[in-house]
Scaffold this motif. Structure first.
Motif, PDB file in Angstrom:
ATOM      1  N   LEU A 118       9.779  11.180   2.895  1.00 52.51           N
ATOM      2  CA  LEU A 118       8.417  10.949   3.018  1.00 52.51           C
ATOM      3  C   LEU A 118       7.672  10.843   1.551  1.00 52.51           C
ATOM      4  N   GLN A 119       7.244   9.819   1.374  1.00 56.64           N
ATOM      5  CA  GLN A 119       6.814   9.297   0.095  1.00 56.64           C
ATOM      6  C   GLN A 119       5.442  10.138  -0.354  1.00 56.64           C
ATOM      7  N   ASN A 120       5.364  10.161  -1.665  1.00 60.28           N
ATOM      8  CA  ASN A 120       4.125  10.955  -2.132  1.00 60.28           C
ATOM      9  C   ASN A 120       3.288   9.975  -3.121  1.00 60.28           C
ATOM     10  N   GLY A 121       3.180   8.819  -2.820  1.00 61.89           N
ATOM     11  CA  GLY A 121       2.503   7.898  -3.856  1.00 61.89           C
ATOM     12  C   GLY A 121       3.364   7.799  -4.988  1.00 61.89           C
ATOM     13  N   ALA A 122       2.880   7.863  -6.211  1.00 61.82           N
ATOM     14  CA  ALA A 122       3.351   7.909  -7.556  1.00 61.82           C
ATOM     15  C   ALA A 122       4.462   9.235  -7.662  1.00 61.82           C
ATOM     16  N   GLU A 123       4.449   9.992  -6.924  1.00 56.44           N
ATOM     17  CA  GLU A 123       5.200  11.176  -7.255  1.00 56.44           C
ATOM     18  C   GLU A 123       6.465  10.978  -6.557  1.00 56.44           C
ATOM     19  N   PRO A 124       7.398  11.935  -6.645  1.00 51.52           N
ATOM     20  CA  PRO A 124       8.696  11.769  -6.178  1.00 51.52           C
ATOM     21  C   PRO A 124       8.482  12.133  -4.648  1.00 51.52           C
ATOM     22  N   PRO A 125       9.185  11.373  -3.830  1.00 46.84           N
ATOM     23  CA  PRO A 125       9.308  11.544  -2.504  1.00 46.84           C
ATOM     24  C   PRO A 125       9.780  12.973  -2.101  1.00 46.84           C
ATOM     25  N   SER A 126       9.233  13.549  -0.825  1.00 49.66           N
ATOM     26  CA  SER A 126       9.943  14.676  -0.191  1.00 49.66           C
ATOM     27  C   SER A 126      10.827  14.240   0.678  1.00 49.66           C
ATOM     28  N   TYR A 127      11.837  15.154   0.968  1.00 45.49           N
ATOM     29  CA  TYR A 127      12.950  14.879   1.926  1.00 45.49           C
ATOM     30  C   TYR A 127      13.141  16.195   2.830  1.00 45.49           C
ATOM     31  N   VAL A 128      13.609  15.746   4.163  1.00 43.82           N
ATOM     32  CA  VAL A 128      14.177  17.030   5.081  1.00 43.82           C
ATOM     33  C   VAL A 128      15.302  16.274   5.539  1.00 43.82           C
TER      34      VAL A 128
ATOM     35  N   THR B 200       0.730  -1.121  -0.029  1.00 45.73           N
ATOM     36  CA  THR B 200       0.009  -0.099  -0.105  1.00 45.73           C
ATOM     37  C   THR B 200       0.827   1.064   0.115  1.00 45.73           C
ATOM     38  N   PRO B 201       0.811   2.139  -1.159  1.00 44.16           N
ATOM     39  CA  PRO B 201       1.608   3.257  -1.009  1.00 44.16           C
ATOM     40  C   PRO B 201       1.315   4.389   0.127  1.00 44.16           C
ATOM     41  N   LYS B 202       2.371   5.004   0.466  1.00 41.17           N
ATOM     42  CA  LYS B 202       2.305   5.999   1.418  1.00 41.17           C
ATOM     43  C   LYS B 202       2.134   7.475   0.570  1.00 41.17           C
ATOM     44  N   ASN B 203       1.558   8.278   1.194  1.00 42.59           N
ATOM     45  CA  ASN B 203       1.461   9.578   0.511  1.00 42.59           C
ATOM     46  C   ASN B 203       1.313  10.726   1.535  1.00 42.59           C
ATOM     47  N   TRP B 204       2.431  11.526   1.596  1.00 43.36           N
ATOM     48  CA  TRP B 204       2.844  12.504   2.464  1.00 43.36           C
ATOM     49  C   TRP B 204       1.853  13.595   2.411  1.00 43.36           C
ATOM     50  N   ARG B 205       1.405  13.820   1.156  1.00 38.60           N
ATOM     51  CA  ARG B 205       0.644  15.194   0.958  1.00 38.60           C
ATOM     52  C   ARG B 205      -0.717  14.902   1.342  1.00 38.60           C
ATOM     53  N   VAL B 206      -1.199  13.463   0.907  1.00 36.62           N
ATOM     54  CA  VAL B 206      -2.616  13.220   1.512  1.00 36.62           C
ATOM     55  C   VAL B 206      -2.666  13.154   2.944  1.00 36.62           C
ATOM     56  N   TYR B 207      -1.717  12.498   3.447  1.00 38.47           N
ATOM     57  CA  TYR B 207      -1.361  12.433   5.024  1.00 38.47           C
ATOM     58  C   TYR B 207      -1.540  13.741   5.612  1.00 38.47           C
ATOM     59  N   ARG B 208      -0.786  14.980   5.086  1.00 41.67           N
ATOM     60  CA  ARG B 208      -0.721  16.204   5.746  1.00 41.67           C
ATOM     61  C   ARG B 208      -1.960  16.878   5.620  1.00 41.67           C
ATOM     62  N   SER B 209      -2.838  16.451   4.459  1.00 43.08           N
ATOM     63  CA  SER B 209      -4.114  17.333   4.227  1.00 43.08           C
ATOM     64  C   SER B 209      -4.941  17.074   5.395  1.00 43.08           C
TER      65      SER B 209
ATOM     66  N   MET C  35       6.145  15.097  11.273  1.00 38.52           N
ATOM     67  CA  MET C  35       5.972  16.127  10.150  1.00 38.52           C
ATOM     68  C   MET C  35       4.519  16.893  10.322  1.00 38.52           C
ATOM     69  N   ALA C  36       3.609  15.912  10.333  1.00 37.35           N
ATOM     70  CA  ALA C  36       1.851  16.689  10.631  1.00 37.35           C
ATOM     71  C   ALA C  36       2.026  17.518  11.771  1.00 37.35           C
ATOM     72  N   VAL C  37       2.613  17.081  13.023  1.00 38.08           N
ATOM     73  CA  VAL C  37       2.665  17.849  14.236  1.00 38.08           C
ATOM     74  C   VAL C  37       3.300  18.976  13.910  1.00 38.08           C
ATOM     75  N   ILE C  38       4.466  19.106  13.558  1.00 37.17           N
ATOM     76  CA  ILE C  38       5.358  20.227  13.058  1.00 37.17           C
ATOM     77  C   ILE C  38       4.795  21.261  12.478  1.00 37.17           C
ATOM     78  N   GLU C  39       3.957  20.721  11.291  1.00 41.69           N
ATOM     79  CA  GLU C  39       3.623  21.592  10.425  1.00 41.69           C
ATOM     80  C   GLU C  39       2.051  22.271  10.842  1.00 41.69           C
ATOM     81  N   LEU C  40       1.208  21.742  11.565  1.00 40.45           N
ATOM     82  CA  LEU C  40       0.269  21.975  12.229  1.00 40.45           C
ATOM     83  C   LEU C  40       0.547  23.042  13.184  1.00 40.45           C
ATOM     84  N   GLY C  41       1.351  22.783  14.188  1.00 43.54           N
ATOM     85  CA  GLY C  41       1.751  23.938  15.147  1.00 43.54           C
ATOM     86  C   GLY C  41       2.399  24.951  14.370  1.00 43.54           C
ATOM     87  N   GLU C  42       3.140  24.790  13.285  1.00 38.02           N
ATOM     88  CA  GLU C  42       3.663  26.173  12.710  1.00 38.02           C
ATOM     89  C   GLU C  42       2.754  26.906  12.049  1.00 38.02           C
TER      90      GLU C  42
END
Length: 358
Positions: free
Chosen positions: A313-323, A91-100, A343-350
């Motif tokens: 941070l994988q983004n499904g079929a798109e290239p991953p994000s990195y920090v 099952t693919p992981k998707n940071w952008r979907v998770y973040r949303s 990352m969700a905790v950090i970005e929500l807080g920000e």
């Protein structure tokens, strides 16, 4: 989530079951309106559960019949077992979907209200524990939208289900079952000592409780009476919640003033992604060794004194994000062992802090 702190959840207006050894101060929180999960057989019929009850009573110096009755009255919850079943392989992981799901207008607005209403407690926690207000606010927002979604499962039923019927399909089923047996034991021990009816408490399908979703062991180790009223209340006392989350991070060696992560790029001609990703999210590289493997840092990141990890941070079929994650990023993952969660905790807080500090 290491001090002996009273396990005072105090949700009970009256003790309806014989399991209640005494009355706690009633909670202002109403019982969840969510429908109760369909219940299966009682654990009184399980020889292994009753044997554990006897063992818990002996080791914890508890009344044997009380423990047997408590575990025996717990129900198997099929829905809890299903929720713990792992996603299908691949099952693919998707940071952008998770973040949303977490960094979105409703949660940000709720976070702004929480911050404004509890500014003094957040400032005091930041001063005493060194943990920024935005990290505390991010945790509480991701976990329960500031107390709006604390869970509707009976904690006793959920813990018993996961202790004795953890899904066998899970790759770490035996380890996870042992973990939940320990949490069930901790929950019963403190419920008995504080006179709380264990069947009155509701939480997540994993047995986590209150605004910060603490498991029983985390409640005992890290929860604090930050409002000074003589009891720890993670359901109805925002101050206790704020202080307890800050104490949790301090206990895992949060370093005041250190960022959680930095932007990172790569030298395509020299990057050794296999080596950079090998330690996963555990900070393992100095700035020099990190950049020697083809990672490109800029600005303040080049002056970082501690260790770094490449967080993918994988983004499904798109290239991953990195920090580039620091030791403090790793501390956030000790609350939930997921870089996506951190990352969700950090970005929500920000996002909340950006509104507050306008």
């Amino acid at each position: 989530m290491i001090k002996k702190i009273p396990f005072a959840i105090a949700l009970i207006a009256a003790c309806a079951l014989p399991l209640c050894a005494g009355a706690e101060k009633p909670s202002k929180r109403k019982k969840p309106a969510t429908a109760v999960a369909a219940a299966g057989p009682l654990y009184a019929t399980r020889a292994d559960a009753m044997a554990d009850a006897d063992d818990i009573a002996s080791r914890r110096d508890l009344d044997r019949e009380w423990v047997r009755q408590a575990i025996g009255q717990a129900h198997f919850l099929p829905s809890v077992a299903r929720l713990m079943t792992p996603a299908p392989s691949g099952t693919p992981k998707n940071w952008r979907v998770y973040r949303s799901r977490f960094v979105e207008p409703i949660r940000i607005a709720a976070g702004v209200r929480f911050w404004e209403q509890n500014r003094a407690a957040l400032e005091r926690a930041e001063k005493e524990y060194g943990v920024p207000a935005e990290i505390i606010v991010g945790i509480i927002g991701v976990e329960t939208i500031y107390g709006q979604q604390v869970g509707s499962f009976k904690v006793m039923d959920a813990l018993a289900t996961l202790a004795y019927d953890f899904p066998a399909s899970h790759p770490r089923a035996r380890e996870r079952s042992a973990y939940f047996k320990g949490e069930l034991e901790q929950f019963l021990s403190h419920a008995n000592r504080t006179g709380i009816d264990p069947f009155a408490l509701r939480g997540s399908y994993a047995g986590a409780m209150g605004m910060p979703q603490y498991m029983p062991t985390s409640w005992v180790k890290y929860a604090v009476d930050f409002d000074g009223d003589g009891r720890v209340d993670l359901f109805d006392s925002p101050a206790d919640v704020i202080g307890s989350v800050a104490n949790y991070f301090k206990s895992f060696n949060w370093q005041p003033g250190m960022p959680t992560h930095y932007p990172v790029r790569f030298d395509a001609t020299a990057v050794d992604m296999e080596a950079l990703l090998a330690p996963d999210i555990l900070p393992s590289f100095s700035v020099a060794s990190f950049t020697a493997k083809g990672a490109i840092l800029e600005g303040d990141a080049l002056q970082h004194k501690g260790q770094l990890a490449l967080v993918e941070l994988q983004n499904g079929a798109e290239p991953p994000s990195y920090v580039a994650g620091t030791e403090n990023f790793y501390v956030v993952t000790r609350y939930n062992w997921s870089s996506y969660y951190a990352m969700a905790v950090i970005e929500l807080g920000e996002a909340v802090a950006a509104v507050i500090r306008k």
